[in-house]
Design a protein around this motif. Sequence first.
Motif, PDB file in Angstrom:
ATOM      1  N   SER A 116       0.852  -1.215   0.159  1.00 17.17           N
ATOM      2  CA  SER A 116       0.045   0.038  -0.054  1.00 17.17           C
ATOM      3  C   SER A 116       0.828   1.348   0.070  1.00 17.17           C
ATOM      4  O   SER A 116       0.527   2.286  -0.756  1.00 17.17           O
ATOM      5  CB  SER A 116      -1.020  -0.039   1.383  1.00 17.17           C
ATOM      6  N   PHE A 156      -6.153   3.069  -7.399  1.00 15.87           N
ATOM      7  CA  PHE A 156      -6.821   1.939  -6.967  1.00 15.87           C
ATOM      8  C   PHE A 156      -6.252   0.930  -5.938  1.00 15.87           C
ATOM      9  O   PHE A 156      -6.665   0.297  -5.319  1.00 15.87           O
ATOM     10  CB  PHE A 156      -7.652   1.343  -8.375  1.00 15.87           C
ATOM     11  N   LEU A 159      -5.977   1.693  -2.548  1.00 15.75           N
ATOM     12  CA  LEU A 159      -7.345   1.326  -1.732  1.00 15.75           C
ATOM     13  C   LEU A 159      -7.390   0.024  -1.489  1.00 15.75           C
ATOM     14  O   LEU A 159      -7.625  -0.476  -0.458  1.00 15.75           O
ATOM     15  CB  LEU A 159      -8.411   2.058  -2.686  1.00 15.75           C
ATOM     16  N   THR A 160      -7.039  -1.116  -2.304  1.00  9.09           N
ATOM     17  CA  THR A 160      -7.150  -2.360  -2.292  1.00  9.09           C
ATOM     18  C   THR A 160      -6.356  -2.903  -1.350  1.00  9.09           C
ATOM     19  O   THR A 160      -6.498  -3.888  -0.385  1.00  9.09           O
ATOM     20  CB  THR A 160      -7.131  -3.155  -3.566  1.00  9.09           C
ATOM     21  N   VAL A 163      -7.179  -2.067   2.084  1.00  7.95           N
ATOM     22  CA  VAL A 163      -8.189  -2.760   2.763  1.00  7.95           C
ATOM     23  C   VAL A 163      -7.687  -3.966   3.029  1.00  7.95           C
ATOM     24  O   VAL A 163      -7.892  -4.512   4.460  1.00  7.95           O
ATOM     25  CB  VAL A 163      -9.277  -2.880   1.764  1.00  7.95           C
TER      26      VAL A 163
END
Length: 237
Positions: A116, A156, A159-160, A163
Amino acid sequence: METAYGAGRAGSGASFDPVAFFTHPRTVVRLLSWVFSMVVFSCIVNEGYINIGSERLLCVFNNNADACNYGITVGVASFLGSICFLLLDVYFPSMSSVTDRRRAVLLDLVFSGLASFLWFVGFCFLANQWQATSPEELPLAQGSDAARATIAFCFFSILTWAVLTLSALRRYLSGANMTLFTWQHMDHTPGNARATPYPIANGATIVTTNPYQAPPFTETLDPQKLTQQPRPMAPAF
């Protein structure tokens, strides 16, 4: 709190349920991370380089080769990491060692957090280099769509993987409460345990399923009291 797929019966040899696995939220997010990373490095490899009047290929991000190399490196690393952790998620329910389960979740937490962060750095780096790219450096807007797609899927991916980091953190914290790294099936009576009766006074009998349990103390008990169910206590929150 999210529960880990397959954390119910560690090492119990339960059959793999592909529907439950691929519909699990963590698996869905991990597959999205796998797709996003593949889009990033494939866009750079296929259309991220142009040649202007020479055979030398130049990166579309401000002719900065480091920008393209960074995107390809992080993309390939995340692509391979997603595959490895998908396989680890499949194997995770069959792990019987508490230490191995803890290490697996900790490895997932560290890798997801690092990925991330690297995607955040890559998004800022590529967006900055693309903003500094002049139209003269891209005749006929060559590679423009690929550059924009790369930047978008970098965002994107942030974000994944964020999470996935939170998911791994929850799993690790739940392990501290003995809800993930312990065998849930130990609460149940083993199937091969044999009931051992112990006769006591007044004709009553106590039956135990623990073959190593010593007989209870012999005392005079009322058989009617033995059949009475204890009053359930209110749960404390």
